[in-house]
Motif scaffolding. Structure first.
Motif, PDB file in Angstrom:
ATOM      1  N   LEU A 153      35.149  50.936  41.459  1.00 38.24           N
ATOM      2  CA  LEU A 153      36.011  51.082  40.288  1.00 38.24           C
ATOM      3  C   LEU A 153      37.460  50.936  40.746  1.00 38.24           C
ATOM      4  O   LEU A 153      37.909  51.664  41.627  1.00 38.24           O
ATOM      5  CB  LEU A 153      35.799  52.447  39.637  1.00 38.24           C
ATOM      6  N   VAL A 154      38.183  49.988  40.139  1.00 33.96           N
ATOM      7  CA  VAL A 154      39.557  49.680  40.557  1.00 33.96           C
ATOM      8  C   VAL A 154      40.490  49.793  39.356  1.00 33.96           C
ATOM      9  O   VAL A 154      40.196  49.268  38.272  1.00 33.96           O
ATOM     10  CB  VAL A 154      39.640  48.250  41.147  1.00 33.96           C
ATOM     11  N   ASP A 155      41.614  50.463  39.557  1.00 32.67           N
ATOM     12  CA  ASP A 155      42.629  50.567  38.502  1.00 32.67           C
ATOM     13  C   ASP A 155      43.415  49.257  38.459  1.00 32.67           C
ATOM     14  O   ASP A 155      44.533  49.150  38.975  1.00 32.67           O
ATOM     15  CB  ASP A 155      43.554  51.751  38.771  1.00 32.67           C
ATOM     16  N   ALA A 156      42.808  48.271  37.841  1.00 33.86           N
ATOM     17  CA  ALA A 156      43.363  46.917  37.863  1.00 33.86           C
ATOM     18  C   ALA A 156      44.517  46.721  36.892  1.00 33.86           C
ATOM     19  O   ALA A 156      45.099  45.645  36.844  1.00 33.86           O
ATOM     20  CB  ALA A 156      42.257  45.895  37.581  1.00 33.86           C
ATOM     21  N   ASP A 157      44.872  47.744  36.127  1.00 33.76           N
ATOM     22  CA  ASP A 157      46.118  47.665  35.366  1.00 33.76           C
ATOM     23  C   ASP A 157      47.319  47.841  36.296  1.00 33.76           C
ATOM     24  O   ASP A 157      48.418  47.378  36.011  1.00 33.76           O
ATOM     25  CB  ASP A 157      46.141  48.707  34.244  1.00 33.76           C
ATOM     26  N   ARG A 158      47.094  48.503  37.439  1.00 30.97           N
ATOM     27  CA  ARG A 158      48.148  48.728  38.428  1.00 30.97           C
ATOM     28  C   ARG A 158      47.984  47.857  39.658  1.00 30.97           C
ATOM     29  O   ARG A 158      48.964  47.360  40.212  1.00 30.97           O
ATOM     30  CB  ARG A 158      48.147  50.199  38.845  1.00 30.97           C
ATOM     31  N   PHE A 159      46.743  47.712  40.094  1.00 29.23           N
ATOM     32  CA  PHE A 159      46.454  46.951  41.315  1.00 29.23           C
ATOM     33  C   PHE A 159      46.016  45.548  40.916  1.00 29.23           C
ATOM     34  O   PHE A 159      44.844  45.298  40.619  1.00 29.23           O
ATOM     35  CB  PHE A 159      45.343  47.651  42.110  1.00 29.23           C
ATOM     36  N   ASN A 160      46.958  44.628  40.849  1.00 27.49           N
ATOM     37  CA  ASN A 160      46.604  43.272  40.427  1.00 27.49           C
ATOM     38  C   ASN A 160      47.451  42.193  41.085  1.00 27.49           C
ATOM     39  O   ASN A 160      47.443  41.044  40.647  1.00 27.49           O
ATOM     40  CB  ASN A 160      46.703  43.155  38.893  1.00 27.49           C
ATOM     41  N   ASP A 161      48.167  42.554  42.165  1.00 31.07           N
ATOM     42  CA  ASP A 161      48.948  41.537  42.879  1.00 31.07           C
ATOM     43  C   ASP A 161      48.099  40.758  43.872  1.00 31.07           C
ATOM     44  O   ASP A 161      48.451  39.636  44.267  1.00 31.07           O
ATOM     45  CB  ASP A 161      50.122  42.186  43.620  1.00 31.07           C
ATOM     46  N   VAL A 162      46.993  41.355  44.310  1.00 31.58           N
ATOM     47  CA  VAL A 162      46.059  40.674  45.205  1.00 31.58           C
ATOM     48  C   VAL A 162      44.670  40.745  44.589  1.00 31.58           C
ATOM     49  O   VAL A 162      44.423  41.496  43.647  1.00 31.58           O
ATOM     50  CB  VAL A 162      46.050  41.297  46.622  1.00 31.58           C
ATOM     51  N   GLY A 163      43.754  39.972  45.155  1.00 35.39           N
ATOM     52  CA  GLY A 163      42.402  39.940  44.616  1.00 35.39           C
ATOM     53  C   GLY A 163      41.603  41.184  44.980  1.00 35.39           C
ATOM     54  O   GLY A 163      41.887  41.864  45.969  1.00 35.39           O
ATOM     55  N   ILE A 164      40.606  41.482  44.167  1.00 33.05           N
ATOM     56  CA  ILE A 164      39.658  42.561  44.442  1.00 33.05           C
ATOM     57  C   ILE A 164      38.449  41.944  45.131  1.00 33.05           C
ATOM     58  O   ILE A 164      37.769  41.090  44.565  1.00 33.05           O
ATOM     59  CB  ILE A 164      39.221  43.246  43.134  1.00 33.05           C
ATOM     60  N   ASN A 165      38.197  42.373  46.375  1.00 32.48           N
ATOM     61  CA  ASN A 165      37.028  41.860  47.082  1.00 32.48           C
ATOM     62  C   ASN A 165      35.793  42.688  46.733  1.00 32.48           C
ATOM     63  O   ASN A 165      35.905  43.834  46.293  1.00 32.48           O
ATOM     64  CB  ASN A 165      37.277  41.884  48.594  1.00 32.48           C
ATOM     65  N   PHE A 166      34.620  42.097  46.950  1.00 33.81           N
ATOM     66  CA  PHE A 166      33.380  42.731  46.506  1.00 33.81           C
ATOM     67  C   PHE A 166      32.423  42.899  47.691  1.00 33.81           C
ATOM     68  O   PHE A 166      31.742  41.951  48.095  1.00 33.81           O
ATOM     69  CB  PHE A 166      32.735  41.883  45.412  1.00 33.81           C
ATOM     70  N   PRO A 167      32.346  44.114  48.270  1.00 29.58           N
ATOM     71  CA  PRO A 167      31.408  44.357  49.369  1.00 29.58           C
ATOM     72  C   PRO A 167      29.967  44.246  48.870  1.00 29.58           C
ATOM     73  O   PRO A 167      29.668  44.489  47.699  1.00 29.58           O
ATOM     74  CB  PRO A 167      31.728  45.788  49.803  1.00 29.58           C
ATOM     75  N   ALA A 168      29.079  43.891  49.782  1.00 33.19           N
ATOM     76  CA  ALA A 168      27.664  43.754  49.441  1.00 33.19           C
ATOM     77  C   ALA A 168      26.822  44.008  50.675  1.00 33.19           C
ATOM     78  O   ALA A 168      27.292  43.862  51.809  1.00 33.19           O
ATOM     79  CB  ALA A 168      27.378  42.362  48.873  1.00 33.19           C
ATOM     80  N   VAL A 169      25.589  44.394  50.450  1.00 29.23           N
ATOM     81  CA  VAL A 169      24.613  44.569  51.523  1.00 29.23           C
ATOM     82  C   VAL A 169      23.582  43.456  51.408  1.00 29.23           C
ATOM     83  O   VAL A 169      23.053  43.199  50.317  1.00 29.23           O
ATOM     84  CB  VAL A 169      23.930  45.950  51.412  1.00 29.23           C
ATOM     85  N   TRP A 170      23.324  42.771  52.512  1.00 34.34           N
ATOM     86  CA  TRP A 170      22.319  41.713  52.524  1.00 34.34           C
ATOM     87  C   TRP A 170      20.945  42.344  52.694  1.00 34.34           C
ATOM     88  O   TRP A 170      20.702  43.110  53.620  1.00 34.34           O
ATOM     89  CB  TRP A 170      22.602  40.724  53.650  1.00 34.34           C
ATOM     90  N   LEU A 171      20.018  42.035  51.794  1.00 38.24           N
ATOM     91  CA  LEU A 171      18.714  42.692  51.785  1.00 38.24           C
ATOM     92  C   LEU A 171      17.600  41.865  52.405  1.00 38.24           C
ATOM     93  O   LEU A 171      16.664  42.410  52.968  1.00 38.24           O
ATOM     94  CB  LEU A 171      18.329  43.046  50.340  1.00 38.24           C
ATOM     95  N   ASP A 172      17.669  40.553  52.273  1.00 41.25           N
ATOM     96  CA  ASP A 172      16.567  39.688  52.695  1.00 41.25           C
ATOM     97  C   ASP A 172      16.908  39.023  54.024  1.00 41.25           C
ATOM     98  O   ASP A 172      17.478  37.932  54.077  1.00 41.25           O
ATOM     99  CB  ASP A 172      16.307  38.631  51.612  1.00 41.25           C
ATOM    100  N   GLU A 173      16.548  39.695  55.123  1.00 38.25           N
ATOM    101  CA  GLU A 173      16.908  39.187  56.445  1.00 38.25           C
ATOM    102  C   GLU A 173      16.182  37.886  56.775  1.00 38.25           C
ATOM    103  O   GLU A 173      16.620  37.122  57.630  1.00 38.25           O
ATOM    104  CB  GLU A 173      16.604  40.242  57.508  1.00 38.25           C
ATOM    105  N   GLY A 174      15.065  37.620  56.108  1.00 36.27           N
ATOM    106  CA  GLY A 174      14.322  36.390  56.367  1.00 36.27           C
ATOM    107  C   GLY A 174      14.741  35.233  55.480  1.00 36.27           C
ATOM    108  O   GLY A 174      14.157  34.153  55.550  1.00 36.27           O
ATOM    109  N   PHE A 175      15.740  35.451  54.641  1.00 38.73           N
ATOM    110  CA  PHE A 175      16.168  34.412  53.693  1.00 38.73           C
ATOM    111  C   PHE A 175      16.675  33.185  54.441  1.00 38.73           C
ATOM    112  O   PHE A 175      17.439  33.271  55.390  1.00 38.73           O
ATOM    113  CB  PHE A 175      17.264  34.961  52.791  1.00 38.73           C
ATOM    114  N   SER A 176      16.245  32.029  53.986  1.00 41.64           N
ATOM    115  CA  SER A 176      16.725  30.763  54.533  1.00 41.64           C
ATOM    116  C   SER A 176      16.939  29.813  53.363  1.00 41.64           C
ATOM    117  O   SER A 176      16.004  29.544  52.598  1.00 41.64           O
ATOM    118  CB  SER A 176      15.714  30.167  55.523  1.00 41.64           C
ATOM    119  N   GLY A 177      18.157  29.340  53.198  1.00 43.49           N
ATOM    120  CA  GLY A 177      18.439  28.453  52.084  1.00 43.49           C
ATOM    121  C   GLY A 177      19.923  28.439  51.771  1.00 43.49           C
ATOM    122  O   GLY A 177      20.752  28.714  52.637  1.00 43.49           O
TER     123      GLY A 177
END
Length: 238
Positions: A153-177
């Motif tokens: 949750l980001v207070d984007a009314d105030r924080f908007n001079d730079v982009g909001i990055n989106f962390p993620a967890v990779w779940l499928d270690e066998g994924f190929s594609g």
């Protein structure tokens, strides 16, 4: 509610733009049968394709998408071929992905051994109206994606001079594609920052009668919420 997205001038014609989430529904939802045979019921029953809350959650808000194709080899090896022009903004990312070291999620359910966490880099800044925040989360009901975007949750009314990055967890270690350009990476909804007032009270006689009336209609047949209560006009708002 107006949401303003801005990017480096050199990228304005190169980047895929955020889209209303209703425009990013997956192919599997469209391909689903609305009814299937149930061995338990001994007849056809309605699938989640005909469940308005399920579908409306997927349609709500704005979808941020992957800016280019990303090739993935087993073992979380990522590569891309995305030549960008010279950018105007100092310190601006040029790669679609970066990474968090495993220690940043150590002790949380997000930790998967010594696996690094992903970070989908943002090429758009997001500005909201005063008093509103941006709830960013994994695209709703998208368990088919091989990663899980971390909710923030980001207070984007105030924080908007730079982009909001989106962390993620990779779940499928066998994924190929390939994760293709346009893959949904974060579903964003605009939420008021002011905390709601909570009230608790027993049901009145009128409320009890209303409960009994709606409950009996639900037991009598499907479509009660969809036909009588769902706000069709407001669907898709951020």
């Amino acid at each position: 509610m107006k949401i303003i997205f801005r990017c480096d001038p050199a990228l304005i014609d190169l980047l895929p733009r955020p889209v209303p989430a209703r425009a990013a529904l997956p192919g599997w939802l469209r391909a689903m049968a609305p009814r299937v045979e149930s061995a338990v019921h001994g007849r056809e029953i309605r699938t989640v394709k005909q469940c308005p809350p399920f579908v409306d959650a997927m349609r709500h808000g704005v979808m941020l998408v992957l800016p280019c194709d990303v090739a993935v080899a087993p073992g979380m090896r990522f590569s891309w071929d995305w030549p960008l022009p010279e950018l105007s903004v100092p310190g601006h990312p040029r790669a679609p992905l970066s990474f968090h070291v495993p220690e940043q999620v150590a002790g949380s359910p997000l930790a998967h051994g010594v696996q690094s966490a992903l970070k989908f880099n943002s090429f758009w800044t997001i500005e909201l109206e005063p008093g509103w925040s941006l709830l960013a989360m994994h695209p709703a009901n998208r368990d088919d994606l091989p990663f899980r975007t971390v909710t923030g949750l980001v207070d984007a009314d105030r924080f908007n001079d730079v982009g909001i990055n989106f962390p993620a967890v990779w779940l499928d270690e066998g994924f190929s594609g390939v994760l293709p350009r346009g893959t949904p990476i974060a579903q964003c909804c605009v939420v008021p920052r002011e905390a709601p007032a909570l009230a608790f009270e027993p049901m009145s006689d009128e409320r009890i009668a209303g409960y009994a009336d709606v409950a009996s209609k639900i037991m009598a047949g499907p479509g009660v919420y969809r036909k009588g209560f769902r706000d069709k006009e407001g669907r898709g708002r951020a």
